[in-house]
Design an enzyme around this catalytic site. Structure first.
Site, PDB file in Angstrom:
ATOM      1  N   GLU A  46      -2.657   7.607  -4.744  1.00 48.79           N
ATOM      2  CA  GLU A  46      -3.053   6.986  -6.027  1.00 48.79           C
ATOM      3  C   GLU A  46      -4.540   7.108  -6.341  1.00 48.79           C
ATOM      4  OE1 GLU A  46      -1.801   2.881  -5.045  1.00 48.79           O
ATOM      5  OE2 GLU A  46      -3.883   2.285  -5.330  1.00 48.79           O
ATOM      6  N   ARG A  82       0.861  -1.187   0.000  1.00 51.10           N
ATOM      7  CA  ARG A  82       0.000   0.000   0.000  1.00 51.10           C
ATOM      8  C   ARG A  82       0.895   1.233   0.000  1.00 51.10           C
ATOM      9  NH1 ARG A  82      -3.384  -2.828  -1.524  1.00 51.10           N
ATOM     10  NH2 ARG A  82      -5.470  -3.235  -0.704  1.00 51.10           N
ATOM     11  N   HIS A 122      -0.931  -0.095  -9.637  1.00 51.05           N
ATOM     12  CA  HIS A 122      -1.564  -1.039  -8.703  1.00 51.05           C
ATOM     13  C   HIS A 122      -2.106  -2.276  -9.444  1.00 51.05           C
ATOM     14  CE1 HIS A 122      -3.537  -1.162  -4.479  1.00 51.05           C
ATOM     15  NE2 HIS A 122      -3.316  -2.391  -4.913  1.00 51.05           N
TER      16      HIS A 122
HETATM   17  P1  NAD Z   1      -1.502 -11.141   5.079  1.00 50.32           P
HETATM   18  O1  NAD Z   1      -2.519 -10.659   6.050  1.00 50.32           O
HETATM   19  O2  NAD Z   1      -1.454 -12.589   4.725  1.00 50.32           O
HETATM   20  O3  NAD Z   1      -0.044 -10.739   5.621  1.00 50.32           O
HETATM   21  C1  NAD Z   1       0.274  -9.500   6.157  1.00 50.32           C
HETATM   22  C2  NAD Z   1       1.415  -9.734   7.147  1.00 50.32           C
HETATM   23  O4  NAD Z   1       1.857  -8.441   7.606  1.00 50.32           O
HETATM   24  C3  NAD Z   1       0.984 -10.534   8.381  1.00 50.32           C
HETATM   25  O5  NAD Z   1       1.862 -11.618   8.584  1.00 50.32           O
HETATM   26  C4  NAD Z   1       1.087  -9.533   9.507  1.00 50.32           C
HETATM   27  O6  NAD Z   1       1.476 -10.108  10.743  1.00 50.32           O
HETATM   28  C5  NAD Z   1       2.169  -8.601   8.972  1.00 50.32           C
HETATM   29  N1  NAD Z   1       2.242  -7.335   9.656  1.00 50.32           N
HETATM   30  C6  NAD Z   1       1.255  -6.673  10.346  1.00 50.32           C
HETATM   31  N2  NAD Z   1       1.761  -5.547  10.891  1.00 50.32           N
HETATM   32  C7  NAD Z   1       3.068  -5.499  10.520  1.00 50.32           C
HETATM   33  C8  NAD Z   1       4.122  -4.589  10.799  1.00 50.32           C
HETATM   34  N3  NAD Z   1       3.929  -3.515  11.572  1.00 50.32           N
HETATM   35  N4  NAD Z   1       5.331  -4.840  10.259  1.00 50.32           N
HETATM   36  C9  NAD Z   1       5.543  -5.946   9.505  1.00 50.32           C
HETATM   37  N5  NAD Z   1       4.601  -6.852   9.245  1.00 50.32           N
HETATM   38  C10 NAD Z   1       3.365  -6.623   9.733  1.00 50.32           C
HETATM   39  O7  NAD Z   1      -1.675 -10.240   3.795  1.00 50.32           O
HETATM   40  P2  NAD Z   1      -1.161 -10.555   2.311  1.00 50.32           P
HETATM   41  O8  NAD Z   1      -2.209 -11.281   1.563  1.00 50.32           O
HETATM   42  O9  NAD Z   1       0.217 -11.127   2.378  1.00 50.32           O
HETATM   43  O10 NAD Z   1      -1.122  -9.065   1.706  1.00 50.32           O
HETATM   44  C11 NAD Z   1      -0.185  -8.117   2.135  1.00 50.32           C
HETATM   45  C12 NAD Z   1      -0.575  -6.769   1.588  1.00 50.32           C
HETATM   46  O11 NAD Z   1      -0.429  -6.765   0.169  1.00 50.32           O
HETATM   47  C13 NAD Z   1      -2.060  -6.406   1.796  1.00 50.32           C
HETATM   48  O12 NAD Z   1      -2.255  -5.779   3.035  1.00 50.32           O
HETATM   49  C14 NAD Z   1      -2.356  -5.482   0.652  1.00 50.32           C
HETATM   50  O13 NAD Z   1      -2.174  -4.158   1.113  1.00 50.32           O
HETATM   51  C15 NAD Z   1      -1.275  -5.792  -0.382  1.00 50.32           C
HETATM   52  N6  NAD Z   1      -1.824  -6.281  -1.651  1.00 50.32           N
HETATM   53  C16 NAD Z   1      -1.480  -5.647  -2.808  1.00 50.32           C
HETATM   54  C17 NAD Z   1      -1.951  -6.097  -4.033  1.00 50.32           C
HETATM   55  C18 NAD Z   1      -1.560  -5.443  -5.335  1.00 50.32           C
HETATM   56  O14 NAD Z   1      -2.247  -5.639  -6.351  1.00 50.32           O
HETATM   57  N7  NAD Z   1      -0.492  -4.671  -5.412  1.00 50.32           N
HETATM   58  C19 NAD Z   1      -2.797  -7.217  -4.074  1.00 50.32           C
HETATM   59  C20 NAD Z   1      -3.119  -7.851  -2.866  1.00 50.32           C
HETATM   60  C21 NAD Z   1      -2.635  -7.387  -1.664  1.00 50.32           C
END
Ligand code: NAD
Length: 330
Positions: A259, A230, A291
């Protein structure tokens, strides 16, 4: 169930139209994004379906509640664009927690490889028969140190990919998981020791501007930074200051903190009023994409399926396994 589907692009219809019919839903596709001006279009619908750059604040929640809209169906994993607290006793929020973590992780690696080996610039040069290699030198990823921030589904997929390149993988997550082929370290150690840093944690009050001036100062000179998570995770002004300082070898951004209203739209004929975005575009070693980490056939199909399964569960009183609750925002 009648669903008002905001921010519709042609590729959304490919999956949602036929699947929606199979479920017997009445889906009304709206091209406009969901915002304070367009929220009234949801009148008469049971649910709205929104994407990452649609926005639902507390005031809009009240409007939806008054219009008797019962659910917000997020066709995304992230939910930072909805005021979850305001919705708590008024409207159900359902999301797609996982569709294809590999899609986003593979795209993160694509950004890294591109910005490191500059294939995007090479492509433009050779099309004009400029075969010079000046300025296109990259580095081996082999035996470099990569730091993965957030070891959830996408972070873990990224760790697997980075291991394929035989990088040494460091990682940071307040909730570590066992059995990863990576070494958990403190955030500070990760910043200090990584040649590559890739962000895979959610955006919340704790992680906003995780990459700030202080963090950038502790990073290695020549570090590569990739953000497909994000935009708000990075303080853009601090990033630009770091770029001007020559801190970064390269930066790949699939997301950007401002964005909304720009990404997913054709703004090629407009005057760009966002100076930070315009500035970022001037650096030869910054690559911005709109994105699109999620954008594979497999992921789109899975997004449509889970979104409609969520709606089906709500309509039929089944357990709401993908419900977003206030506890998830803390
Ligand atoms: P997820 O919930 O499986 O994993 C997120 C991880 O971040 C968890 O393990 C959590 O413990 C950790 N976390 C929480 N707070 C944290 C901190 N302060 N420091 C470090 N780690 C921390 O989520 P995911 O499916 O792996 O997705 C991750 C992110 O990717 C989503 O939140 C979303 O914003 C982004 N995303 C982007 C796209 C894209 O098209 N670019 C698509 C899907 C998701």
């Amino acid at each position: 169930m009648k669903i008002a589907f905001y921010g519709t692009k042609p590729y959304d219809r490919i999956w949602f139209e036929p699947m929606g019919k199979e479920y017997g839903f009445d889906i009304h596709f709206i091209e406009a994004a969901c915002n304070q001006e367009t929220i009234f279009m949801a009148k008469g619908y049971d649910a709205i379906c929104i994407f990452v750059n649609d926005h639902v604040d507390a005031q809009m929640i009240d409007v939806l509640y008054e219009m008797n809209v019962k659910a917000i169906l997020l066709r995304s994993a992230g939910f930072n664009n909805v005021d979850v607290k305001a919705a708590e006793d008024k409207i159900v929020i359902l999301r797609v927690p996982s569709y294809s973590p590999e899609a986003v992780a593979e795209f993160s690696m694509a950004l890294l490889l591109t910005i490191n080996r500059m294939t995007h610039r090479a492509y433009n040069r050779t099309r004009e028969f400029n075969m010079s290699l000046n300025g296109l030198m990259g580095m081996d990823l082999y035996e470099k140190t990569a730091g993965v921030i957030g070891t959830g589904k996408i972070g873990q997929a990224m760790i697997r990919i980075l291991n394929g390149f035989q990088t040494h993988v460091l990682c940071y997550d307040p909730y570590p998981v066992e059995g990863l082929e990576a070494e958990y370290v403190s955030l500070d150690e990760l910043f200090k020791n990584s040649d590559i840093i890739t962000l895979h944690c959610p955006l919340n009050s704790e992680t906003r501007h995780l990459i700030n001036r202080e963090a950038i100062m502790t990073m290695k000179k020549g570090v590569y930074l990739i953000n497909t998570s994000r935009g708000g995770l990075i303080d853009t002004e601090a990033l630009i200051a770091g770029m001007l300082d020559g801190k970064f070898g390269g930066v790949g951004l699939d997301v950007y903190e401002e964005e909304e209203g720009v990404f997913y739209e054709d703004r090629s004929n407009d005057i760009i009023v966002d100076d930070n975005l315009a500035r970022l575009m001037t650096f030869p070693n910054v690559l911005v994409t709109s994105h699109m980490g999620f954008f594979t056939r497999e992921a789109m199909q899975a997004i449509a399926l889970t979104t409609l399964e969520n709606a089906y569960a709500l309509e039929n009183g089944l357990p709401l396994v993908n419900r977003v609750g206030v506890e998830m925002t803390q």
